[in-house]
Write a protein that holds these residues in place. Structure first.
Motif, PDB file in Angstrom:
ATOM      1  N   LEU A 548       0.791  -1.236   0.206  1.00 26.87           N
ATOM      2  CA  LEU A 548      -0.006  -0.054   0.165  1.00 26.87           C
ATOM      3  C   LEU A 548       0.741   1.334   0.145  1.00 26.87           C
ATOM      4  CD1 LEU A 548      -2.521  -1.079   2.681  1.00 26.87           C
ATOM      5  CD2 LEU A 548      -2.852  -0.873   0.486  1.00 26.87           C
ATOM      6  N   THR A 549       0.583   2.205  -0.866  1.00 34.56           N
ATOM      7  CA  THR A 549       1.489   3.289  -0.938  1.00 34.56           C
ATOM      8  C   THR A 549       0.632   4.610  -1.336  1.00 34.56           C
ATOM      9  OG1 THR A 549       3.105   4.453  -2.345  1.00 34.56           O
ATOM     10  CG2 THR A 549       1.535   2.873  -3.520  1.00 34.56           C
ATOM     11  N   VAL A 550       1.239   5.804  -1.046  1.00 29.99           N
ATOM     12  CA  VAL A 550       0.429   6.943  -1.309  1.00 29.99           C
ATOM     13  C   VAL A 550       1.068   7.721  -2.322  1.00 29.99           C
ATOM     14  CG1 VAL A 550      -0.258   7.609   1.473  1.00 29.99           C
ATOM     15  CG2 VAL A 550       2.136   8.186   0.461  1.00 29.99           C
ATOM     16  N   SER A 551       2.263   7.300  -2.908  1.00 24.14           N
ATOM     17  CA  SER A 551       2.765   7.705  -4.184  1.00 24.14           C
ATOM     18  C   SER A 551       2.097   7.376  -5.411  1.00 24.14           C
ATOM     19  CB  SER A 551       4.165   7.184  -4.260  1.00 24.14           C
ATOM     20  OG  SER A 551       4.493   5.834  -4.378  1.00 24.14           O
ATOM     21  N   VAL A 558      -1.826   6.125 -11.528  1.00 21.24           N
ATOM     22  CA  VAL A 558      -1.780   4.778 -11.034  1.00 21.24           C
ATOM     23  C   VAL A 558      -0.938   5.108  -9.660  1.00 21.24           C
ATOM     24  CG1 VAL A 558      -2.597   3.473 -12.778  1.00 21.24           C
ATOM     25  CG2 VAL A 558      -0.051   3.629 -12.194  1.00 21.24           C
ATOM     26  N   HIS A 559      -1.143   4.437  -8.350  1.00 25.25           N
ATOM     27  CA  HIS A 559      -0.410   4.290  -7.258  1.00 25.25           C
ATOM     28  C   HIS A 559       0.654   3.424  -7.536  1.00 25.25           C
ATOM     29  CE1 HIS A 559      -3.675   6.603  -5.590  1.00 25.25           C
ATOM     30  NE2 HIS A 559      -2.902   6.909  -4.538  1.00 25.25           N
ATOM     31  N   LEU A 560       2.114   3.657  -7.073  1.00 25.48           N
ATOM     32  CA  LEU A 560       3.052   2.869  -7.276  1.00 25.48           C
ATOM     33  C   LEU A 560       4.154   2.863  -6.053  1.00 25.48           C
ATOM     34  CD1 LEU A 560       3.936   3.632 -10.998  1.00 25.48           C
ATOM     35  CD2 LEU A 560       3.196   1.649 -10.220  1.00 25.48           C
ATOM     36  N   CYS A 568       8.937   0.390  -7.242  1.00 30.55           N
ATOM     37  CA  CYS A 568       8.004   0.073  -8.044  1.00 30.55           C
ATOM     38  C   CYS A 568       7.763   0.871  -9.297  1.00 30.55           C
ATOM     39  CB  CYS A 568       6.717  -0.601  -7.600  1.00 30.55           C
ATOM     40  SG  CYS A 568       6.775  -1.840  -6.654  1.00 30.55           S
ATOM     41  N   PHE A 569       7.870   2.416  -8.893  1.00 32.13           N
ATOM     42  CA  PHE A 569       7.565   3.573  -9.901  1.00 32.13           C
ATOM     43  C   PHE A 569       8.657   3.279 -10.796  1.00 32.13           C
ATOM     44  CE2 PHE A 569       8.211   7.505 -11.435  1.00 32.13           C
ATOM     45  CZ  PHE A 569       6.719   8.166 -11.241  1.00 32.13           C
TER      46      PHE A 569
END
Length: 574
Positions: A548-551, A558-560, A568-569
């Motif tokens: 789970l991420t806020v970025s 999309v969240h990464l 993951c980004f």
């Protein structure tokens, strides 16, 4: 009364309809003419011969040559009697292309390809005109974006969307393998070496023959490199490419092709005409598509020239000028090279003869070696001064150059312009079938003709140069139009995913509903992918990541994951 300068050839010659082919020809007698003519004189190619004996060219009568004094020997230049083609508007590039690849051509290829596939596989290829045009569009894109192997256009490492998104690799290779132009069931009873591609050639020639012509036309040969197994292949000892097809071409000074003839080992004479060798027969065949009442001027090299050919063309109303070998001038004796060398570079001699009421002027000009040209309309006068490099003095010097050689040098290079344009973006798709190479080459020839017609129309309507499409833009515009022919842009791309992320995403979709992710082209374009921090945590959209991420990526939406332990980004955008 002020006369134009002798070096200004354009002052003595009426202007052409269009003199912009994207390539500039020399305006004086440069070294290319001398090198080309030397190569022609030293050539031993038996395929390109003309009658050399006096009896073959002039009958049994004796020819009396007269020496022409170097003063007051100027001949009247033929007045151009042709009309410029009328154009009301500039058409789209695809419209110029479809003038040559019209419905009859497409229908022929589709019908014969489907028939050939059924004869080989006993099943249906199901090729239609839309898919054939898409295939042609991919060939044009491949000529612009060149890769060493055709399969690389679909590979994950070198994928080209303009090709891979149009059709799958398997379908493209299937069409390429079975594209056909004639029925093989009648092959055994036909002696035509070009039987497999003859209907396609005939359809092209019907369009080439009716194109509007400029005054200056030239005949030359060009080489299509090919090393496959075929008895049409020729060997050229003095060429860059030693093996390939020989094609004789009639074109104007810009390279616009009006007719062509593929050399198959022998060229038959026209009905009712004597055999004048391969060169003479080819020129007379091309002369059939040249109007005799407009004073078209025809140029060719020593591979085609003979006195008999000049006389026949003159009687047909076609003045001609060509390089000439000494053994094709019976009864004409010029000074030896050693004698002319003593007179210095730029010395020349001019002689004339009248055969069947046709006056022919022959000029020998000495620069580094003696060069001979003959014509039924040009003469040595007026003489111009050209710049030449002197090896001993290490500087350029002025050399006298007869007008006949200046004219020849300026208007003979149409095939050179054609070859230069074709070589910019050749279709280099490998195939073992001999007719595939010719088909790909004629596609390039059609593109060149289409662009030159587009340029001619732009010049007629006074379209500024900066508003005209260059050759590359024109080519890619045709490729795009062909690839989009009958294409449903809203339909999803078919085929297997080509990246690991998409493979995992497809598996994830099978397990349940999930948010869509951008395509790889968007993810990897390196433009505008900026991370921002949201207030709400969401699941990372990279497959196989459960974090789970806020970025979040601003562009992909999309969240990464983006932290010291996990990035993951970066992986998502590679």
């Amino acid at each position: 009364m002020n006369r134009p300068s002798a070096c200004d050839v354009s002052a003595w010659i009426p202007p052409l309809e269009s003199d912009d082919s994207g390539l500039s020809d020399s305006e004086d007698c440069d070294g290319d003419f001398e090198r080309n003519l030397l190569c022609e004189d030293e050539s031993t190619d038996e395929d390109c011969t003309a009658p050399t004996s006096p009896s073959a060219t002039t009958g049994t009568r004796e020819i009396q040559w007269e020496t022409v004094p170097q003063q007051n020997s100027t001949k009247d230049f033929p007045v151009w009697g042709g009309a410029r083609s009328h154009v009301e508007e500039i058409k789209q590039p695809i419209q110029y292309f479809r003038y040559f690849f019209h419905n009859d051509v497409l229908e022929l290829i589709v019908q014969q390809s489907n028939l050939f596939y059924f004869q080989q596989k006993h099943s249906a290829l199901n090729l239609d005109q839309n898919e054939l045009e898409q295939f042609l569009g991919t060939l044009l894109y491949m000529s612009v974006i060149q890769l060493p192997r055709s399969r690389l256009y679909w590979s994950a490492e070198c994928r080209v969307a303009q090709v891979a998104d149009i059709m799958s690799r398997g379908r493209w290779e299937e069409i390429k393998e079975f594209i056909h132009f004639n029925d093989n069931s009648n092959l055994a009873s036909n002696n035509d070496k070009l039987y497999k591609i003859r209907p396609f050639i005939n359809l092209l020639l019907t369009k080439f023959h009716v194109l509007p012509q400029n005054q200056m036309l030239s005949v030359h040969e060009l080489i299509v490199p090919f090393k496959g197994k075929t008895n049409l292949k020729q060997y050229f000892s003095n060429k860059l490419y030693k093996w390939g097809y020989k094609i004789f071409v009639l074109c104007d000074t810009n390279g616009l092709v009006h007719s062509f003839d593929i050399f198959t080992g022998y060229s038959e004479p026209l009905p009712g005409e004597p055999d004048r060798g391969v060169g003479g027969n080819v020129v007379l065949k091309f002369a059939q598509v040249i109007p005799s009442s407009a004073n078209h001027l025809l140029f060719f090299d020593s591979c085609f020239s003979s006195l008999d050919l000049l006389v026949v063309l003159a009687n047909k109303g076609i003045p001609a000028l060509g390089a000439m070998k000494q053994n094709r001038l019976p009864g004409c004796s010029f000074s030896k090279d050693g004698v002319m060398k003593k007179n210095g570079r730029g010395s020349f001699e001019e002689k004339k003869v009248v055969i069947e009421s046709v006056e022919i002027r022959a000029v020998k000009w000495f620069n580094h070696r003696g060069l001979i040209v003959a014509s039924t309309f040009a003469s040595a006068q007026p003489v111009c001064q050209v710049e030449r490099w002197d090896r001993k003095l290490k500087k350029t010097i002025s050399v006298k150059c007869p007008s006949i050689i200046s004219i020849y040098n300026q208007f003979k290079g149409g095939v050179n312009s054609l070859e230069a344009l074709i070589s910019n973006f050749p279709i280099q798709i490998k195939s073992r079938k001999f007719y595939h190479k010719l088909f790909f080459y004629f596609i390039n020839m059609v593109i060149v003709n289409s662009w030159l017609l587009y340029q001619r129309d732009c010049d007629f309507l006074n379209v500024p140069k900066k508003m005209q499409k260059d050759f590359l833009d024109f080519r890619t515009s045709i490729a795009q139009a062909l690839c989009l022919q009958g294409k449903d842009l809203s339909r999803k791309r078919s085929g297997q995913p080509y990246s690991e992320i998409e493979k995992e995403f497809e598996k994830k979709k099978q397990r349940g509903a999930t948010k869509a992710i951008p395509t790889q082209e968007v993810r990897s374009d390196s433009v505008g992918h900026w991370p921002v921090m949201e207030t709400v945590r969401q699941r990372c959209k990279r497959p196989n990541c459960k974090g789970l991420t806020v970025s979040k990526c601003v562009k992909c939406n999309v969240h990464l994951c983006l932290s010291k332990r996990k990035n993951c980004f970066r992986d998502f955008h590679e």
